[in-house]
Design an enzyme around this catalytic site. Structure first.
Site, PDB file in Angstrom:
ATOM      1  N   ASP A   1       0.821  -1.209   0.000  1.00  0.00           N
ATOM      2  CA  ASP A   1       0.000   0.000   0.000  1.00  0.00           C
ATOM      3  C   ASP A   1       0.854   1.257   0.000  1.00  0.00           C
ATOM      4  OD1 ASP A   1      -1.743  -1.973   0.377  1.00  0.00           O
ATOM      5  OD2 ASP A   1      -2.668  -1.168   2.182  1.00  0.00           O
TER       6      ASP A   1
ATOM      7  N   CYS B   1      -3.235   2.318 -12.087  1.00  0.00           N
ATOM      8  CA  CYS B   1      -3.218   2.030 -10.648  1.00  0.00           C
ATOM      9  C   CYS B   1      -4.419   2.801 -10.118  1.00  0.00           C
ATOM     10  CB  CYS B   1      -1.884   2.434 -10.021  1.00  0.00           C
ATOM     11  SG  CYS B   1      -1.226   4.004 -10.614  1.00  0.00           S
TER      12      CYS B   1
ATOM     13  N   ALA C   1      -4.348   6.480  -9.351  1.00  0.00           N
ATOM     14  CA  ALA C   1      -4.306   7.761 -10.055  1.00  0.00           C
ATOM     15  C   ALA C   1      -3.698   7.609 -11.450  1.00  0.00           C
ATOM     16  CB  ALA C   1      -3.504   8.766  -9.244  1.00  0.00           C
TER      17      ALA C   1
ATOM     18  N   GLY D   1       1.737   6.993 -10.118  1.00  0.00           N
ATOM     19  CA  GLY D   1       2.770   6.470  -9.221  1.00  0.00           C
ATOM     20  C   GLY D   1       3.257   5.107  -9.636  1.00  0.00           C
ATOM     21  N   ARG D   2       2.456   4.113  -9.375  1.00  0.00           N
ATOM     22  CA  ARG D   2       2.852   2.744  -9.711  1.00  0.00           C
ATOM     23  C   ARG D   2       2.851   2.515 -11.214  1.00  0.00           C
ATOM     24  NH1 ARG D   2      -1.061   0.445  -5.139  1.00  0.00           N
ATOM     25  NH2 ARG D   2      -2.132   2.372  -5.710  1.00  0.00           N
TER      26      ARG D   2
ATOM     27  N   GLN E   1       5.638   8.932  -8.264  1.00  0.00           N
ATOM     28  CA  GLN E   1       5.133   9.829  -7.229  1.00  0.00           C
ATOM     29  C   GLN E   1       6.033  10.016  -6.032  1.00  0.00           C
ATOM     30  OE1 GLN E   1       1.867  11.567  -6.198  1.00  0.00           O
ATOM     31  NE2 GLN E   1       2.730  12.049  -8.180  1.00  0.00           N
TER      32      GLN E   1
HETATM   33  N1  PTR Z   1      -2.939  11.109  -0.596  1.00  0.00           N
HETATM   34  C1  PTR Z   1      -2.605   9.751  -0.744  1.00  0.00           C
HETATM   35  C2  PTR Z   1      -3.239   8.924   0.372  1.00  0.00           C
HETATM   36  O1  PTR Z   1      -3.409   9.480   1.424  1.00  0.00           O
HETATM   37  O2  PTR Z   1      -3.540   7.758   0.173  1.00  0.00           O
HETATM   38  C3  PTR Z   1      -1.154   9.630  -0.693  1.00  0.00           C
HETATM   39  C4  PTR Z   1      -0.644   8.627  -1.573  1.00  0.00           C
HETATM   40  C5  PTR Z   1       0.445   8.894  -2.325  1.00  0.00           C
HETATM   41  C6  PTR Z   1      -1.220   7.410  -1.634  1.00  0.00           C
HETATM   42  C7  PTR Z   1       0.993   7.951  -3.135  1.00  0.00           C
HETATM   43  C8  PTR Z   1      -0.703   6.445  -2.430  1.00  0.00           C
HETATM   44  C9  PTR Z   1       0.412   6.734  -3.189  1.00  0.00           C
HETATM   45  O3  PTR Z   1       1.021   5.876  -3.970  1.00  0.00           O
HETATM   46  P1  PTR Z   1       0.542   4.463  -4.361  1.00  0.00           P
HETATM   47  O4  PTR Z   1      -0.920   4.541  -4.643  1.00  0.00           O
HETATM   48  O5  PTR Z   1       1.374   4.276  -5.580  1.00  0.00           O
HETATM   49  O6  PTR Z   1       0.912   3.556  -3.230  1.00  0.00           O
HETATM   50  N1  PTR Z   2      -4.606  13.371  -4.593  1.00  0.00           N
HETATM   51  C1  PTR Z   2      -4.287  12.001  -4.656  1.00  0.00           C
HETATM   52  C2  PTR Z   2      -3.693  11.580  -3.327  1.00  0.00           C
HETATM   53  O1  PTR Z   2      -2.582  12.025  -3.029  1.00  0.00           O
HETATM   54  O2  PTR Z   2      -4.383  10.837  -2.670  1.00  0.00           O
HETATM   55  C3  PTR Z   2      -3.426  11.715  -5.779  1.00  0.00           C
HETATM   56  C4  PTR Z   2      -2.802  10.377  -5.909  1.00  0.00           C
HETATM   57  C5  PTR Z   2      -3.390   9.196  -5.526  1.00  0.00           C
HETATM   58  C6  PTR Z   2      -1.559  10.335  -6.467  1.00  0.00           C
HETATM   59  C7  PTR Z   2      -2.747   7.987  -5.735  1.00  0.00           C
HETATM   60  C8  PTR Z   2      -0.915   9.146  -6.673  1.00  0.00           C
HETATM   61  C9  PTR Z   2      -1.520   7.971  -6.315  1.00  0.00           C
HETATM   62  O3  PTR Z   2      -0.854   6.814  -6.563  1.00  0.00           O
HETATM   63  P1  PTR Z   2      -0.948   5.906  -7.847  1.00  0.00           P
HETATM   64  O4  PTR Z   2      -0.753   6.782  -9.063  1.00  0.00           O
HETATM   65  O5  PTR Z   2       0.157   4.936  -7.682  1.00  0.00           O
HETATM   66  O6  PTR Z   2      -2.279   5.262  -7.840  1.00  0.00           O
END
Ligand code: PTR
Ligand code: PTR
Length: 311
Positions: free
Chosen positions: A185, A230, A232, A235-236, A274
């Site tokens: 996560d 993913c 958004a 990121g992934r 990200q």
């Molecule tokens: N604002 C997001 C949250 O609180 O869940 C922060 C976030 C940033 C969540 C990156 C997930 C993120 O990356 P990934 O979805 O790639 O694990």
């Molecule tokens: N505003 C969102 C947040 O930070 O929760 C944006 C965000 C969410 C950015 C998820 C990146 C995220 O991760 P991933 O692109 O890996 O799903």
């Protein structure tokens, strides 16, 4: 790839962190006007993750709607290694965009969907359930009926064989849906090897699907774009595509340039990659791959010596 190892050893973790910060500070490479249109805002999962106008995927406008925004989806074309539009990077579909998502898959002749998030993570919905979860089930997404024919389980991922039926034309197509389940996560996978195996599997499947499903393909070499998403779609998704590009280049000419790859990707899908550990993970994974494939001796590289700060 030796140069890459030298680069990492010289910069240490702190230097790679700074490298990522530099990339992050660069302003976006274009405008987001389409994403911001009032009637499109509800189609964005996150109000701060929009797509650049120049590289957005346009849906064919619906003929029964003269609404000029019916061509919008939060999705961007991205180039791969020596392949333009190798990927479509997109957000996790929202219930109101499920139909649009399947229209895009159909219109772009997509063979493979790669999903690197789970539907719910840490108690929060990250992506809609836009495909039938169980084998044997069919779901109705407006113009399309999607049937989950069969599921194959692997240690870190799950492959669903989907059938996409276009109710307007009566045609049916096969699509492979990959769900990568062990991306934690927060952050990045501990070891890159599971991710590397996953990437190899996806790559082989794109090649075999192209041969069997489009034997007369005359489009761009490599076939239609692979859809990667993913939550958004930055990121992934960005991490997966960066790795795929860098490894393809490494296989071809033996060199890698992670920084330029990410900078270029960001001109097509803004904000790709990200966090700094996703960026650093790309370095680690490329090096792990080089060791696995014998391009690098194991003793040439150890991650722990990088903990100390540079200077
Ligand atoms: N604002 C997001 C949250 O609180 O869940 C922060 C976030 C940033 C969540 C990156 C997930 C993120 O990356 P990934 O979805 O790639 O694990
Ligand atoms: N505003 C969102 C947040 O930070 O929760 C944006 C965000 C969410 C950015 C998820 C990146 C995220 O991760 P991933 O692109 O890996 O799903």
């Amino acid at each position: 790839v030796q140069d890459l190892v030298q680069h990492v050893k010289r910069k240490k973790k702190k230097g790679i962190y700074q490298e990522y910060e530099e990339i992050r500070k660069e302003p976006p490479a274009g405008t987001f006007d389409y994403s911001k249109k009032t009637s499109n805002q509800i189609k964005n999962r996150y109000s701060d993750v929009l797509c650049l106008d120049q590289s957005r995927v346009r849906l064919c406008p619906l003929n029964n709607e003269d609404d000029e925004t019916s061509d919008y989806i939060n999705a961007s074309f991205m180039d791969g290694y020596k392949r333009s539009n190798a990927y479509i990077a997109t957000q996790g579909p929202l219930p109101k965009t499920f139909g649009d998502f399947w229209r895009m898959v159909w219109e772009q002749m997509v063979l493979i969907i790669v999903m690197t998030t789970r539907v719910v993570e840490r108690g929060r919905v990250k992506c809609g359930q836009y495909w039938p979860l169980e084998a044997g089930r069919t779901e109705d997404y407006g113009y399309f009926l999607v049937r989950n024919v069969h599921i194959e389980m692997f240690q870190d991922f799950k492959l669903s064989y989907l059938e996409l039926f276009n109710t307007q034309t009566g045609e049916c197509r096969e699509v492979s849906h990959y769900l990568y389940m062990s991306w934690p996560d927060f952050g990045v996978p501990k070891s890159a090897s599971a991710m590397l195996d996953f990437r190899a599997h996806v790559k082989r499947r794109q090649e075999s699907s192209l041969r069997t499903l489009h034997p007369d393909w005359t489009g761009p070499p490599g076939g239609p774009p692979v859809v990667v998403h993913c939550s958004a779609g930055i990121g992934r998704t960005g991490t997966f595509c960066t790795l795929d590009i860098c490894l393809s280049r490494l296989e071809d000419i033996g060199t890698v340039d992670i920084k330029q790859t990410v900078r270029r990707m960001r001109t097509q899908r803004a904000f790709s990659i990200q966090t700094w550990d996703q960026y650093y993970f790309c370095y680690k994974a490329v090096i792990e791959y080089a060791q696995q494939s014998g391009l690098l001796q194991p003793m040439e590289w150890s991650d722990t010596e990088l903990e100390t700060d540079s200077e």
